[in-house]
Design an enzyme around this catalytic site. Structure first.
Site, PDB file in Angstrom:
ATOM      1  N   ARG A  64      -2.487   3.011  23.107  1.00 17.31           N
ATOM      2  CA  ARG A  64      -3.241   1.818  23.515  1.00 17.31           C
ATOM      3  C   ARG A  64      -3.996   1.629  24.544  1.00 17.31           C
ATOM      4  O   ARG A  64      -4.942   0.799  24.828  1.00 17.31           O
ATOM      5  CB  ARG A  64      -2.009   0.753  23.784  1.00 17.31           C
ATOM      6  CG  ARG A  64      -1.158   0.352  22.716  1.00 17.31           C
ATOM      7  CD  ARG A  64       0.028  -0.197  23.256  1.00 17.31           C
ATOM      8  NE  ARG A  64       0.059  -1.366  23.800  1.00 17.31           N
ATOM      9  CZ  ARG A  64      -0.438  -2.626  23.278  1.00 17.31           C
ATOM     10  NH1 ARG A  64      -0.361  -2.575  21.983  1.00 17.31           N
ATOM     11  NH2 ARG A  64      -0.333  -3.697  24.176  1.00 17.31           N
TER      12      ARG A  64
ATOM     13  N   ARG B 249     -11.367   7.182  30.066  1.00 15.93           N
ATOM     14  CA  ARG B 249     -12.871   7.239  30.076  1.00 15.93           C
ATOM     15  C   ARG B 249     -13.270   7.867  31.084  1.00 15.93           C
ATOM     16  O   ARG B 249     -12.851   8.022  32.329  1.00 15.93           O
ATOM     17  CB  ARG B 249     -13.232   5.679  30.278  1.00 15.93           C
ATOM     18  CG  ARG B 249     -12.777   4.644  29.654  1.00 15.93           C
ATOM     19  CD  ARG B 249     -13.608   3.516  29.789  1.00 15.93           C
ATOM     20  NE  ARG B 249     -13.118   2.371  29.184  1.00 15.93           N
ATOM     21  CZ  ARG B 249     -12.380   1.437  29.660  1.00 15.93           C
ATOM     22  NH1 ARG B 249     -12.127   1.409  30.925  1.00 15.93           N
ATOM     23  NH2 ARG B 249     -11.989   0.348  28.836  1.00 15.93           N
TER      24      ARG B 249
ATOM     25  N   ARG C 276      12.840  -4.542  23.250  1.00 14.15           N
ATOM     26  CA  ARG C 276      12.873  -4.437  24.517  1.00 14.15           C
ATOM     27  C   ARG C 276      12.953  -5.978  25.082  1.00 14.15           C
ATOM     28  O   ARG C 276      12.044  -6.600  24.615  1.00 14.15           O
ATOM     29  CB  ARG C 276      11.854  -3.609  25.280  1.00 14.15           C
ATOM     30  CG  ARG C 276      12.060  -2.195  25.053  1.00 14.15           C
ATOM     31  CD  ARG C 276      13.358  -1.565  25.727  1.00 14.15           C
ATOM     32  NE  ARG C 276      13.119  -1.530  27.144  1.00 14.15           N
ATOM     33  CZ  ARG C 276      14.301  -0.929  27.738  1.00 14.15           C
ATOM     34  NH1 ARG C 276      15.408  -0.762  27.320  1.00 14.15           N
ATOM     35  NH2 ARG C 276      14.021  -0.728  29.124  1.00 14.15           N
TER      36      ARG C 276
ATOM     37  N   ARG D 252       6.331  -4.032  36.956  1.00 12.78           N
ATOM     38  CA  ARG D 252       4.865  -4.399  37.759  1.00 12.78           C
ATOM     39  C   ARG D 252       5.117  -5.553  38.415  1.00 12.78           C
ATOM     40  O   ARG D 252       6.130  -6.277  38.298  1.00 12.78           O
ATOM     41  CB  ARG D 252       3.896  -4.474  36.665  1.00 12.78           C
ATOM     42  CG  ARG D 252       4.371  -5.296  35.451  1.00 12.78           C
ATOM     43  CD  ARG D 252       3.031  -5.083  34.093  1.00 12.78           C
ATOM     44  NE  ARG D 252       3.736  -5.604  32.947  1.00 12.78           N
ATOM     45  CZ  ARG D 252       3.457  -5.541  31.695  1.00 12.78           C
ATOM     46  NH1 ARG D 252       2.160  -4.719  31.859  1.00 12.78           N
ATOM     47  NH2 ARG D 252       3.960  -5.874  30.819  1.00 12.78           N
TER      48      ARG D 252
ATOM     49  N   GLU E  62       8.644  -7.792  37.204  1.00  9.84           N
ATOM     50  CA  GLU E  62       8.996  -7.692  35.956  1.00  9.84           C
ATOM     51  C   GLU E  62      10.202  -6.448  35.572  1.00  9.84           C
ATOM     52  O   GLU E  62       9.690  -5.302  35.822  1.00  9.84           O
ATOM     53  CB  GLU E  62       7.824  -7.483  35.132  1.00  9.84           C
ATOM     54  CG  GLU E  62       8.015  -7.452  33.520  1.00  9.84           C
ATOM     55  CD  GLU E  62       6.507  -7.628  32.683  1.00  9.84           C
ATOM     56  OE1 GLU E  62       5.580  -7.977  33.260  1.00  9.84           O
ATOM     57  OE2 GLU E  62       6.472  -6.692  31.868  1.00  9.84           O
TER      58      GLU E  62
ATOM     59  N   TYR F 258       4.468  -4.239  17.401  1.00 10.33           N
ATOM     60  CA  TYR F 258       3.683  -4.466  18.757  1.00 10.33           C
ATOM     61  C   TYR F 258       2.397  -5.056  18.500  1.00 10.33           C
ATOM     62  O   TYR F 258       1.567  -4.220  18.894  1.00 10.33           O
ATOM     63  CB  TYR F 258       3.915  -3.152  19.120  1.00 10.33           C
ATOM     64  CG  TYR F 258       3.619  -3.005  20.796  1.00 10.33           C
ATOM     65  CD1 TYR F 258       3.266  -4.168  21.503  1.00 10.33           C
ATOM     66  CD2 TYR F 258       3.497  -1.783  21.622  1.00 10.33           C
ATOM     67  CE1 TYR F 258       3.210  -4.165  22.993  1.00 10.33           C
ATOM     68  CE2 TYR F 258       3.205  -1.685  22.770  1.00 10.33           C
ATOM     69  CZ  TYR F 258       3.242  -2.577  23.579  1.00 10.33           C
ATOM     70  OH  TYR F 258       2.659  -2.734  24.882  1.00 10.33           O
TER      71      TYR F 258
ATOM     72  N   ASP G 116      -0.935  -7.084  19.392  1.00 10.00           N
ATOM     73  CA  ASP G 116      -1.483  -8.105  20.575  1.00 10.00           C
ATOM     74  C   ASP G 116      -1.646  -9.600  19.915  1.00 10.00           C
ATOM     75  O   ASP G 116      -1.787  -9.743  19.019  1.00 10.00           O
ATOM     76  CB  ASP G 116      -2.681  -7.378  20.946  1.00 10.00           C
ATOM     77  CG  ASP G 116      -2.484  -6.200  22.002  1.00 10.00           C
ATOM     78  OD1 ASP G 116      -1.261  -6.098  22.503  1.00 10.00           O
ATOM     79  OD2 ASP G 116      -3.160  -5.353  21.865  1.00 10.00           O
TER      80      ASP G 116
HETATM   81  N1  UDP Z   1       1.313   2.857  30.743  1.00 15.18           N
HETATM   82  C1  UDP Z   1       1.533   3.818  31.587  1.00 15.18           C
HETATM   83  N2  UDP Z   1       1.514   3.639  32.745  1.00 15.18           N
HETATM   84  C2  UDP Z   1       0.823   2.452  33.326  1.00 15.18           C
HETATM   85  C3  UDP Z   1       0.636   1.416  32.214  1.00 15.18           C
HETATM   86  C4  UDP Z   1       0.708   1.684  31.233  1.00 15.18           C
HETATM   87  O1  UDP Z   1       2.279   4.697  31.175  1.00 15.18           O
HETATM   88  O2  UDP Z   1       0.546   2.291  34.554  1.00 15.18           O
HETATM   89  C5  UDP Z   1       1.587   3.144  29.198  1.00 15.18           C
HETATM   90  C6  UDP Z   1       3.066   3.070  28.955  1.00 15.18           C
HETATM   91  O3  UDP Z   1       3.422   4.095  28.128  1.00 15.18           O
HETATM   92  C7  UDP Z   1       3.036   1.586  28.242  1.00 15.18           C
HETATM   93  C8  UDP Z   1       1.738   1.701  27.669  1.00 15.18           C
HETATM   94  O4  UDP Z   1       1.011   2.300  28.374  1.00 15.18           O
HETATM   95  O5  UDP Z   1       4.255   1.613  27.437  1.00 15.18           O
HETATM   96  C9  UDP Z   1       1.319   0.294  27.355  1.00 15.18           C
HETATM   97  O6  UDP Z   1       1.392  -0.339  28.659  1.00 15.18           O
HETATM   98  P1  UDP Z   1       1.045  -1.848  28.855  1.00 15.18           P
HETATM   99  O7  UDP Z   1       1.575  -2.197  30.293  1.00 15.18           O
HETATM  100  O8  UDP Z   1      -0.460  -2.016  28.616  1.00 15.18           O
HETATM  101  O9  UDP Z   1       1.796  -2.658  27.660  1.00 15.18           O
HETATM  102  P2  UDP Z   1       1.866  -4.166  27.712  1.00 15.18           P
HETATM  103  O10 UDP Z   1       3.240  -4.514  28.256  1.00 15.18           O
HETATM  104  O11 UDP Z   1       0.998  -4.869  28.565  1.00 15.18           O
HETATM  105  O12 UDP Z   1       1.975  -4.549  26.135  1.00 15.18           O
END
Ligand code: UDP
Length: 414
Positions: free
Chosen positions: A215, A219, A292, A323, A346, A394, A396
Site C-alpha cells: 500500500r 520512491r 483489528r 501513532r 492510537e 481493507y 480505502d
Molecule cells: N507501515 C509501516 N511503517 C509506517 C507506516 C506504515 O511499516 O510508519 C506499513 C505497515 O505494515 C502498515 C501498512 O504500512 O500496516 C499500512 O499502514 P497505514 O498506516 O498507511 O495504514 P492505515 O491505518 O492508514 O490504513
C-alpha cells in the site's frame, strides 16, 4: 457583510440538518406503525430499501436510490451518522473520532462525486516516522534514504537497497517481512516497518500478507506525499457534514440496532443493504472473523502546536501506541493557530465482541472463512452486503464509494 450573513445562514442550515440527524431517533415499532400501509389485500412495503449503517457505503447507496425516486430508510446503531469517518468539533477543530481519514483517489469520477457534497482542502498526507527519537520522512523516499544511509542520489539509494536485498537472499517474497526487505532493505525494515506493523496487526511480519506493505509507495524521488493519488484532501467542515449532505432528504434513524430487530426491519422493505460485519449478521455461526480494533486516547492540550504535523508514526516496538494524530493540522490553510490543540494516541488491539471492528485481517485463514460466509450471504435473497465490514475488505474510502456506486447502479438498473 452580505457574504458573512450568507455564511451564517448556511451554517445555521447545516446545523439544523445535523440536529435533525441527532434527534431523529425512534423505536422500531414506531417506524412500523408510521410506515407500513395496508392496501386492500396487498400489504405494501413502506420502503424500497432499508440501509443498515450510515457510513460512506450506506450514505452513497441511499443518496443514489433516493435520487431515482426510491423510498429509503437508513438506520445506524450509533447515535451519529458517518460511520468511522465521523468527525466532531472540539475547540473548533474537526476531530477524526474513529481515526485519521485522508481522502485520496485516482478515480476522477469518485473525486467529482465526493466534491459535489463538500469542498475539499489541499491537505497532502506526509507522515513522519519517529524511531526512538530519530525522525524519518514517509513514505520511503530519497529523504528517508538520505537520513538512513547518507546516500544522495537515486542511484546510490537503489544500490544500497539492492545490496541489502541480496544479503537477505530473498528472491520471491512470501510474507510481509520478505516483501518489505526486498522493497527497501533490512535497515528500513528494522527501524520503520517491523515494530509499527507488529503493533498495528498484533502478529509477526512473517505471518502477514505482503499486500499490506505494498500500500505504501517507495520512491527514488524527494516526494513525501504518502499516497500515489491524483486527488487528495479533506472536506472543509468535516466528514460528518459531507455525509450529512449525502443524506439530505433521506430518512435516517439513529440508535437503532438492526440485528436485535431484524425481522421487523426486514419486513419494512423489499431489499436490505447491510454494511455491518458479515460474521455478526450470521451470528458468528461459522466462527468469528478476525478484526483489528483501535483505541484512541484523545486529549486537548493548552498549546498551539504539539507535534508540527498531522501524523507522527512511532515505529519502534516499545512505544505502546502506533501513532499520534494532531487533528488541527488536517485543516490545511486554516490561518488561525489558536491556543489549543487536540491530539489522539492510537492503540491497536485484537478485536473482541463488544469492540468496534476497524481493519479486517485479510490473511489466508480469514479469507477462507470469509468465503464461507460469502456463500451464505449470496444465498440471502433480499440482503446485499457491502463496505469494509460487509465485504471483509481493507477498503480505502474511495474504493468504498466506487463499490457502493457500482452496486446501487446495478441494483437500480434491474
Ligand atoms: N507501515 C509501516 N511503517 C509506517 C507506516 C506504515 O511499516 O510508519 C506499513 C505497515 O505494515 C502498515 C501498512 O504500512 O500496516 C499500512 O499502514 P497505514 O498506516 O498507511 O495504514 P492505515 O491505518 O492508514 O490504513
Amino acid at each position: 457583510m452580505a457574504v458573512k450573513v450568507r455564511q451564517k445562514r448556511q451554517k445555521k442550515k447545516r446545523d439544523d440538518i445535523l440536529a435533525e440527524f441527532v434527534y431523529n431517533r425512534g423505536s422500531v415499532s414506531e417506524m412500523k406503525t408510521e410506515k407500513t400501509k395496508e392496501t386492500g389485500e396487498q400489504k405494501m412495503k413502506a420502503y424500497d430499501y432499508v440501509v443498515i449503517g450510515a457510513g460512506l457505503y450506506g450514505a452513497v447507496f441511499a443518496r443514489e436510490a433516493v435520487k431515482k425516486g426510491k423510498k429509503v430508510l437508513v438506520i445506524d446503531k450509533r447515535s451519529n451518522i458517518a460511520g468511522n469517518v465521523y468527525t466532531e468539533q472540539v475547540e473548533g477543530i474537526h476531530v477524526h473520532k474513529y481515526g485519521a481519514h485522508i481522502f485520496h483517489t485516482n478515480n476522477k469520477k469518485v473525486w467529482d462525486y465526493v466534491t459535489s457534497f463538500a469542498e475539499f482542502n489541499r491537505f497532502t498526507n506526509s507522515p513522519v516516522a519517529n524511531y526512538k527519537g530519530e525522525l524519518y520522512s514517509l513514505p520511503f523516499n530519497m529523504y528517508t534514504f538520505n537520513k538512513m544511509w547518507g546516500v544522495v542520489t537515486p542511484e546510490e539509494a537503489a544500490a544500497k537497497i539492492e545490496e541489502q536485498r541480496q544479503a537477505a537472499g530473498i528472491t520471491e517474497p512470501k510474507n510481509l517481512e520478505e516483501q518489505a526487505i526486498s522493497l527497501v532493505g533490512t535497515d528500513i525494515y528494522e527501524k520503520l516497518i517491523k515494530g509499527y506493523t507488529q503493533k498495528q496487526w498484533g502478529r509477526p511480519c512473517t505471518e502477514l500478507p505482503s499486500f499490506i506493505i505494498r500500500r505504501l509507495p517507495v520512491r527514488l524521488t524527494f516526494d513525501n506525499n504518502y499516497f500515489n493519488a491524483l486527488y487528495q484532501g479533506i472536506p472543509n467542515g468535516g466528514y460528518t457534514q459531507m455525509v450529512a449532505n449525502m443524506l439530505q432528504g433521506v430518512e435516517v434513524r439513529l440508535g437503532v440496532n438492526y440485528l436485535a430487530n431484524k425481522a421487523e426491519l426486514d419486513a419494512l422493505a423489499d431489499r436490505v443493504i447491510y454494511t455491518g460485519p458479515i460474521d455478526a449478521y450470521f451470528d458468528y455461526s461459522l466462527g468469528t472473523l478476525q478484526y483489528r480494533s483501535v483505541r484512541f486516547e484523545t486529549e486537548t492540550l493548552a498549546c498551539p502546536n504539539y507535534q508540527g504535523n498531522a501524523v507522527i508514526n512511532y515505529t519502534d516496538a516499545e512505544t505502546p501506541y502506533t501513532r499520534i494524530i494532531e487533528h488541527k493540522h488536517f485543516e490545511f490553510g486554516s490561518t488561525e493557530p489558536g491556543t489549543k490543540t487536540v491530539i489522539s494516541r492510537e492503540y491497536s488491539a485484537e478485536w473482541k465482541p463488544g469492540d468496534e471492528p476497524y481493519y479486517p485481517v485479510n490473511d489466508a485463514q480469514n479469507g477462507a472463512l470469509y468465503e464461507q460466509y460469502k456463500a451464505l450471504a449470496d444465498a440471502e435473497g433480499k440482503v446485499l452486503f457491502g463496505g469494509r465490514l460487509g465485504e471483509y475488505k481493507y477498503y480505502d474510502m474511495d474504493r468504498v464509494i466506487e463499490s457502493a456506486l457500482a452496486r446501487v447502479r446495478a441494483e437500480l438498473a434491474k
